[in-house]
Scaffold this motif. Sequence first.
Motif, PDB file in Angstrom:
ATOM      1  N   SER A  40      12.901 -90.243  31.189  1.00 51.90           N
ATOM      2  CA  SER A  40      11.642 -89.521  31.439  1.00 51.90           C
ATOM      3  C   SER A  40      11.169 -88.746  30.216  1.00 51.90           C
ATOM      4  O   SER A  40       9.966 -88.575  30.021  1.00 51.90           O
ATOM      5  CB  SER A  40      11.786 -88.591  32.636  1.00 51.90           C
ATOM      6  OG  SER A  40      12.815 -87.642  32.405  1.00 51.90           O
ATOM      7  N   ASP A  41      12.096 -88.253  29.396  1.00 56.59           N
ATOM      8  CA  ASP A  41      11.687 -87.534  28.184  1.00 56.59           C
ATOM      9  C   ASP A  41      10.850 -88.422  27.276  1.00 56.59           C
ATOM     10  O   ASP A  41       9.926 -87.960  26.602  1.00 56.59           O
ATOM     11  CB  ASP A  41      12.911 -87.042  27.405  1.00 56.59           C
ATOM     12  CG  ASP A  41      13.530 -85.804  28.033  1.00 56.59           C
ATOM     13  OD1 ASP A  41      12.926 -85.280  28.992  1.00 56.59           O
ATOM     14  OD2 ASP A  41      14.597 -85.373  27.574  1.00 56.59           O
TER      15      ASP A  41
ATOM     16  N   TYR B 101       8.849 -90.844  28.263  1.00 57.33           N
ATOM     17  CA  TYR B 101       7.512 -90.982  28.844  1.00 57.33           C
ATOM     18  C   TYR B 101       6.670 -89.737  28.586  1.00 57.33           C
ATOM     19  O   TYR B 101       5.481 -89.824  28.297  1.00 57.33           O
ATOM     20  CB  TYR B 101       7.592 -91.241  30.354  1.00 57.33           C
ATOM     21  CG  TYR B 101       8.564 -92.316  30.755  1.00 57.33           C
ATOM     22  CD1 TYR B 101       8.752 -93.452  29.972  1.00 57.33           C
ATOM     23  CD2 TYR B 101       9.320 -92.210  31.926  1.00 57.33           C
ATOM     24  CE1 TYR B 101       9.660 -94.429  30.333  1.00 57.33           C
ATOM     25  CE2 TYR B 101      10.223 -93.185  32.300  1.00 57.33           C
ATOM     26  CZ  TYR B 101      10.388 -94.294  31.494  1.00 57.33           C
ATOM     27  OH  TYR B 101      11.287 -95.255  31.846  1.00 57.33           O
ATOM     28  N   VAL B 102       7.314 -88.547  28.721  1.00 53.90           N
ATOM     29  CA  VAL B 102       6.588 -87.296  28.491  1.00 53.90           C
ATOM     30  C   VAL B 102       6.089 -87.239  27.056  1.00 53.90           C
ATOM     31  O   VAL B 102       4.932 -86.884  26.796  1.00 53.90           O
ATOM     32  CB  VAL B 102       7.487 -86.078  28.803  1.00 53.90           C
ATOM     33  CG1 VAL B 102       6.813 -84.792  28.363  1.00 53.90           C
ATOM     34  CG2 VAL B 102       7.806 -86.022  30.284  1.00 53.90           C
TER      35      VAL B 102
ATOM     36  N   TYR C  15       3.207 -89.600  26.545  1.00 54.53           N
ATOM     37  CA  TYR C  15       1.996 -89.115  27.212  1.00 54.53           C
ATOM     38  C   TYR C  15       1.329 -88.005  26.413  1.00 54.53           C
ATOM     39  O   TYR C  15       0.122 -88.027  26.177  1.00 54.53           O
ATOM     40  CB  TYR C  15       2.366 -88.629  28.617  1.00 54.53           C
ATOM     41  CG  TYR C  15       1.215 -88.023  29.384  1.00 54.53           C
ATOM     42  CD1 TYR C  15       0.224 -88.818  29.943  1.00 54.53           C
ATOM     43  CD2 TYR C  15       1.127 -86.636  29.547  1.00 54.53           C
ATOM     44  CE1 TYR C  15      -0.835 -88.266  30.652  1.00 54.53           C
ATOM     45  CE2 TYR C  15       0.072 -86.076  30.252  1.00 54.53           C
ATOM     46  CZ  TYR C  15      -0.903 -86.890  30.800  1.00 54.53           C
ATOM     47  OH  TYR C  15      -1.943 -86.330  31.486  1.00 54.53           O
ATOM     48  N   LEU C  16       2.125 -87.018  25.980  1.00 50.11           N
ATOM     49  CA  LEU C  16       1.555 -85.871  25.286  1.00 50.11           C
ATOM     50  C   LEU C  16       1.117 -86.195  23.863  1.00 50.11           C
ATOM     51  O   LEU C  16       0.432 -85.395  23.231  1.00 50.11           O
ATOM     52  CB  LEU C  16       2.550 -84.709  25.287  1.00 50.11           C
ATOM     53  CG  LEU C  16       2.792 -84.072  26.656  1.00 50.11           C
ATOM     54  CD1 LEU C  16       3.826 -82.959  26.568  1.00 50.11           C
ATOM     55  CD2 LEU C  16       1.496 -83.526  27.244  1.00 50.11           C
TER      56      LEU C  16
ATOM     57  N   HIS D 148       9.836 -82.980  22.116  1.00 49.03           N
ATOM     58  CA  HIS D 148      10.473 -82.238  23.216  1.00 49.03           C
ATOM     59  C   HIS D 148      11.182 -80.991  22.708  1.00 49.03           C
ATOM     60  O   HIS D 148      11.113 -79.938  23.308  1.00 49.03           O
ATOM     61  CB  HIS D 148      11.450 -83.149  23.947  1.00 49.03           C
ATOM     62  CG  HIS D 148      12.168 -82.477  25.069  1.00 49.03           C
ATOM     63  ND1 HIS D 148      13.503 -82.141  25.009  1.00 49.03           N
ATOM     64  CD2 HIS D 148      11.739 -82.059  26.290  1.00 49.03           C
ATOM     65  CE1 HIS D 148      13.863 -81.555  26.134  1.00 49.03           C
ATOM     66  NE2 HIS D 148      12.830 -81.479  26.931  1.00 49.03           N
TER      67      HIS D 148
END
Length: 215
Positions: free
Chosen positions: A188-189, A191-192, A195-196, A214
């Motif tokens: 998930s990191d 994907y985040v 996205y950002l 991150h």
Amino acid sequence: ANVLFLESPAGVGFSHSENPSQIFPPSSGDKAATKDAYAFLVNWLERFPEYKDRDIYITGESYAGHYVPELAYTVVINNFFRKLANQTVINLQGIAIGNPSIDEFTVIKGYFDYLWTHALNSDETHELIEKYCDFKSLHHSSICINAIRNSFAERGNINASEIYAPTCHDTSLKPGQTGSVYDFDLCSDVYVGAYLNRPQVQQALHAKPTQWTHC
């Protein structure tokens, strides 16, 4: 419920200043970060007064083990003086900290205790760490350093944050992620971050174009 994300301290994530000296002044540190976060919270509530009476919880993870209690303490102390001045108080109800970094001794010693109590380290390695590692002074003997190396070797290449789950192997972006806590994706990191870092997302957030990471 409403969730308000604050990137703290100033200078991380999307927060920026045209003058770098304004971000990292000589007085920067935990106290400065707390002062800035409190000023932000007070001014945000002044700008959006419809939220003033809401219950507020301050949460964070990792190094927020410092930021969250310090900000909560600042809120409580200032609420006392705001009451005396007939000003609106911040309706703080509680705090929550995930995986908190509180002090080196607690975090480091606790980590090796955790590995041992979960059968990821041998009794022999743990005994050496207990006997020869001084995590309070952080002055480690050669025996301690070798024991720590053995600890990591015994632990192996696993997901240290979730020892019962696999590590992230496939970092390719996939459509239709559920986001369910019952079907947690260990990538998930990735994907985040993706996205950002999309230009349209940064534009929608009114963020200065940057390379977000991150940590």
